[in-house]
Scaffold this active site. Sequence first.
Site, PDB file in Angstrom:
ATOM      1  NE  ARG A  60      74.883  10.145   0.778  1.00  0.00           N
ATOM      2  CZ  ARG A  60      75.737  11.054   0.307  1.00  0.00           C
ATOM      3  NH1 ARG A  60      75.368  12.292   0.262  1.00  0.00           N
ATOM      4  NH2 ARG A  60      76.949  10.734  -0.132  1.00  0.00           N
ATOM      5  CB  THR A  61      75.225   4.628   4.935  1.00  0.00           C
ATOM      6  OG1 THR A  61      74.748   4.825   3.601  1.00  0.00           O
ATOM      7  CG2 THR A  61      74.653   3.351   5.496  1.00  0.00           C
ATOM      8  CE  LYS A  88      99.221  -2.364  12.755  1.00  0.00           C
ATOM      9  NZ  LYS A  88      98.989  -2.350  14.209  1.00  0.00           N
ATOM     10  NE  ARG A 110      78.368   1.699   2.667  1.00  0.00           N
ATOM     11  CZ  ARG A 110      77.862   2.796   2.107  1.00  0.00           C
ATOM     12  NH1 ARG A 110      78.663   3.732   1.620  1.00  0.00           N
ATOM     13  NH2 ARG A 110      76.558   2.982   2.032  1.00  0.00           N
ATOM     14  CG  HIS A 138      72.677   0.680   0.553  1.00  0.00           C
ATOM     15  ND1 HIS A 138      72.463   0.711   1.917  1.00  0.00           N
ATOM     16  CD2 HIS A 138      73.293   1.848   0.246  1.00  0.00           C
ATOM     17  CE1 HIS A 138      72.940   1.850   2.401  1.00  0.00           C
ATOM     18  NE2 HIS A 138      73.452   2.559   1.404  1.00  0.00           N
TER      19      HIS A 138
HETATM   20  N1   CP Z   1      73.434   6.598  -0.123  1.00  0.00           N
HETATM   21  C1   CP Z   1      74.606   6.182   0.411  1.00  0.00           C
HETATM   22  O1   CP Z   1      74.825   5.006   0.679  1.00  0.00           O
HETATM   23  O2   CP Z   1      75.496   7.201   0.621  1.00  0.00           O
HETATM   24  P1   CP Z   1      76.905   7.014   1.350  1.00  0.00           P
HETATM   25  O3   CP Z   1      77.778   6.191   0.440  1.00  0.00           O
HETATM   26  O4   CP Z   1      77.446   8.412   1.541  1.00  0.00           O
HETATM   27  O5   CP Z   1      76.675   6.306   2.644  1.00  0.00           O
END
Ligand code: CP
Length: 307
Positions: A60-61, A88, A110, A138
């Site tokens: 999603r993100t 590496k 991320r 998040h």
């Molecule tokens: N909600 C969320 O962060 O989903 P993903 O891990 O798929 O990005």
Amino acid sequence: MADSLSVRHLLGIKDLNENDINLILDTAKEFKEVINRPIKKVPSLRDITIANVFFENSTRTRLSFELAEKRLSADVVNFSASGSSVKKGETLLDTVNNILAMKVDMIVMRHSSPGAPHYLSGRIPANVVNAGDGTHEHPTQALLDSFSIREKLGDLAGKRVAIIGDITHSRVALSNIFCLQKQGAEVMVCGPTTLIPKYMSELGIKISHDVREALNWCDVANVLRIQLERQQIKYFPSLREYSMYYGISKKMLDDLDRPIVLMHPGPINRGVELTSDAADSHHSIILDQVENGVAVRMAVLYLLAQM
Ligand code: CP
């Protein structure tokens, strides 16, 4: 209301003030109208280049940021740690500095290590957006969750939101607690004792170990996934027992005295924290959350690009 953010990076909700949150959510409302038009693109970030740097899996993100960037006419590059020179031995800072050398203006990252985006933000000239740092924060998930609640129930002040599930391993929980409190909502966390960290008692929220109590108390239940991949020890005897005590079914929602809104950030473990009939029921706004994620991320990127 100020028309610019108080920060030049989005590292966590903890750093935002109420004006920042309202500005992002109000801007997202305008962008939601844009992406529902036949022509979904605006030229707002033309000539800006954004790198999505993902050291952890995401559906999603990652897609949501990429779509948000493309809807704003930014140039986009995507980086995954798997298949990269990180394998590496290249460091995080070297990796990002090499990406920036290609004239990239903004980094969406991320990472599995809490604080990784904070570390980066003090060492590079580009804006940094935290797309999830380990079990810490998040922020864009919390913003899209607030946007979705506001869309469904109006102003968050006085609303009661229960966050149910694996709080210990969740970055969504902490960002949501900060975001909801800054807007005047009441927050409860609910789960087994082992999945609620002790520091939660210092955050001014309610704590429950009884899912029915949480459902009866709240206007919104935000249900979180059991994050087995982050659990090095056993926090409960089995998934079957977790599901017996904390799983939410459509019948449980139907039987409540008043309707509540069901949310989940995804990915859902169907049959563990939610039965399929609950996840797919009229109570659920889970796919609305996903839709709203694009507009909210457009707002974040647009506002940070002005800083
Ligand atoms: N909600 C969320 O962060 O989903 P993903 O891990 O798929 O990005």
